[in-house]
Structures are given as structure tokens and as C-alpha cells.
Design an enzyme around this catalytic site. Structure first.
Site, mmCIF file in Angstrom:
data_model
loop_
_atom_site.group_PDB
_atom_site.id
_atom_site.type_symbol
_atom_site.label_atom_id
_atom_site.label_comp_id
_atom_site.label_asym_id
_atom_site.label_seq_id
_atom_site.Cartn_x
_atom_site.Cartn_y
_atom_site.Cartn_z
ATOM 1 N N GLN A 54 2.965 9.930 1.189
ATOM 2 C CA GLN A 54 4.258 9.241 1.239
ATOM 3 C C GLN A 54 5.138 9.556 0.033
ATOM 4 O O GLN A 54 6.319 9.228 0.015
ATOM 5 C CB GLN A 54 4.047 7.718 1.309
ATOM 6 C CG GLN A 54 3.409 7.281 2.609
ATOM 7 C CD GLN A 54 3.316 5.771 2.674
ATOM 8 O OE1 GLN A 54 2.370 5.189 2.164
ATOM 9 N NE2 GLN A 54 4.311 5.138 3.268
ATOM 10 N N HIS A 96 -4.523 1.228 7.467
ATOM 11 C CA HIS A 96 -3.193 1.855 7.527
ATOM 12 C C HIS A 96 -3.101 3.023 6.545
ATOM 13 O O HIS A 96 -2.619 4.113 6.896
ATOM 14 C CB HIS A 96 -2.132 0.780 7.215
ATOM 15 C CG HIS A 96 -0.718 1.270 7.222
ATOM 16 N ND1 HIS A 96 0.194 0.904 8.194
ATOM 17 C CD2 HIS A 96 -0.056 2.093 6.367
ATOM 18 C CE1 HIS A 96 1.358 1.503 7.925
ATOM 19 N NE2 HIS A 96 1.231 2.217 6.825
ATOM 20 N N GLU A 97 -3.589 2.796 5.305
ATOM 21 C CA GLU A 97 -3.477 3.842 4.280
ATOM 22 C C GLU A 97 -4.425 5.010 4.567
ATOM 23 O O GLU A 97 -4.061 6.172 4.363
ATOM 24 C CB GLU A 97 -3.723 3.266 2.876
ATOM 25 C CG GLU A 97 -2.757 2.148 2.469
ATOM 26 C CD GLU A 97 -1.292 2.483 2.681
ATOM 27 O OE1 GLU A 97 -0.906 3.645 2.532
ATOM 28 O OE2 GLU A 97 -0.526 1.550 3.010
ATOM 29 N N GLY A 144 0.840 -1.189 0.000
ATOM 30 C CA GLY A 144 0.000 0.000 0.000
ATOM 31 C C GLY A 144 0.879 1.244 0.000
ATOM 32 O O GLY A 144 2.000 1.207 0.513
ATOM 33 N N HIS A 194 -2.896 7.269 6.959
ATOM 34 C CA HIS A 194 -1.918 8.172 6.332
ATOM 35 C C HIS A 194 -2.600 9.453 5.853
ATOM 36 O O HIS A 194 -2.038 10.537 5.960
ATOM 37 C CB HIS A 194 -1.264 7.506 5.114
ATOM 38 C CG HIS A 194 -0.017 6.731 5.433
ATOM 39 N ND1 HIS A 194 1.097 7.309 5.982
ATOM 40 C CD2 HIS A 194 0.300 5.425 5.250
ATOM 41 C CE1 HIS A 194 2.045 6.382 6.133
ATOM 42 N NE2 HIS A 194 1.588 5.225 5.696
ATOM 43 N N CYS A 209 5.787 0.109 7.369
ATOM 44 C CA CYS A 209 5.408 1.262 6.556
ATOM 45 C C CYS A 209 6.610 1.641 5.695
ATOM 46 O O CYS A 209 7.727 1.702 6.200
ATOM 47 C CB CYS A 209 5.026 2.420 7.484
ATOM 48 S SG CYS A 209 4.544 3.909 6.585
ATOM 49 N N LEU A 210 6.369 1.892 4.419
ATOM 50 C CA LEU A 210 7.476 2.240 3.515
ATOM 51 C C LEU A 210 8.156 3.540 3.939
ATOM 52 O O LEU A 210 9.296 3.790 3.568
ATOM 53 C CB LEU A 210 6.981 2.355 2.067
ATOM 54 C CG LEU A 210 6.503 1.040 1.423
ATOM 55 C CD1 LEU A 210 5.972 1.305 0.024
ATOM 56 C CD2 LEU A 210 7.615 0.001 1.392
HETATM 57 NI NI NI Z 1 2.519 3.375 5.720
#
Ligand code: NI
Length: 173
Positions: free
Chosen positions: A53, A137-138, A48, A141, A95-96
Site C-alpha cells: 500500500q 485483511h493485511e 492496518g 494484501h 481499506c486505506l
Molecule cells: Ni487494506
């Protein structure tokens, strides 16, 4: 085109995003942003990726729980709203934007979300298991919330300290 993924510490990650304006639905710019976000997410082996991000403070996220194995698993959520969440699942989350750190996070086991497609069509999606977790999660964000907010203060402070040290050594940017 691959985009640069913003790391923890950049204020864009902790700022609530603005909705994608209706006038941008269906435009080549929005389409190419979505396609760049998928490319960026796959290259980083993520499931995701949310627009903040990649430094864009807009309510937009791309998801693929198969990591590109199954094209039909691609999900794009524009201006999503979580309608309901039921049950509970606890599982490891990363998380990226916070690479190298994973912690157990509790999320609803099923989630219903309403969002627009890239073309501005309203859709509702019922999700469970990993997809439900990723959607939560997204969507977090897009509200400027990171998974660190869902773990104990002790673990959060430990991770922040580690990141501060990585920054000092120039290994976090
Ligand atoms: Ni994340």
C-alpha cells in the site's frame, strides 16, 4: 516520514509480494520503513497498513487496532503465514487504498499467525475479533488480494464503476 498511500488501480496492490530477505532483518532501513508505515497509518486513521500500500512489494504489515491509543497494541508482521482460522465473524471493512467504500466481509473469528519480528525472531500470535479481521485483511494484501474479492460480484462491480468515475474526474490518484 509519511509515505504516499497507493490507491486501487495501481498494479502493486494486486501483485503477490516477495518475502523480506533474511539479510534485511534488523537493518536500519527495515526499522525506518516500519516506523514510516506506522506514521502513515496513524495519519490516515487506519488500523492496518501493508507494504504494497506504500508501493513496496514485500511481505510486511503494521497493525494497531487502537489507532495509536495503546502503544503495546502495535503489531509488526514480517513474512507472516496464517496457520489457522476458526469460526466466523461478519463486519464492515474498509481499506486505506480504497477510501470511501466499506462493505461487510466474513472472516474467521480467531486466527493464529506465524511471522518474524523486525529483528528476525519467529513469533506466533493468537488473535480474535477486530485483530483477527485486520490480520486477515493485511495478509490478503501481501498476496495481492483486496477486500473487494470477498464481497458479491454485484457490489464489487458497483464500487469499481464508482472508482472509474472518480478517476475520470481526477479525484482518485
Ligand atoms: Ni487494506
Amino acid at each position: 516520514m509519511r509515505l504516499r498511500i497507493v490507491k486501487y488501480g495501481d498494479p502493486v496492490l494486486e501483485t503477490p509480494c516477495e518475502p523480506v530477505p533474511e539479510g534485511e532483518f534488523g537493518t536500519p532501513e527495515l526499522r525506518s520503513l516500519v516506523s514510516d508505515m506506522f506514521e502513515t497509518m496513524y495519519a490516515a486513521s487506519g488500523v492496518g497498513l501493508a507494504a504494497p500500500q506504500v508501493g513496496i512489494s514485500r511481505r510486511l504489515t503494521v497493525i494497531d487496532c487502537t489507532g495509536g491509543e495503546d502503544r503495546s497494541a502495535k503489531v509488526v508482521l514480517v513474512n507472516p503465514t496464517i496457520l489457522s482460522g476458526e469460526g466466523e465473524q461478519v463486519g464492515e471493512e474498509g481499506c486505506l487504498s480504497i477510501p470511501g467504500f466499506r462493505e461487510n466481509v466474513a472472516r474467521p473469528s480467531t486466527v493464529r499467525v506465524r511471522a518474524f519480528t523486525v529483528d528476525g525472531e519467529e513469533q506466533e500470535l493468537e488473535s480474535e475479533e477486530l485483530l483477527a479481521r485486520v490480520i486477515c485483511h493485511e495478509c490478503d494484501h501481501l498476496d495481492g488480494v483486496l477486500f473487494l474479492e470477498h464481497i458479491s460480484r454485484f457490489k464489487r462491480e458497483w464500487i469499481k464503476r464508482k472508482i472509474r468515475n472518480l478517476k475520470k474526474r481526477g479525484e482518485w490518484d
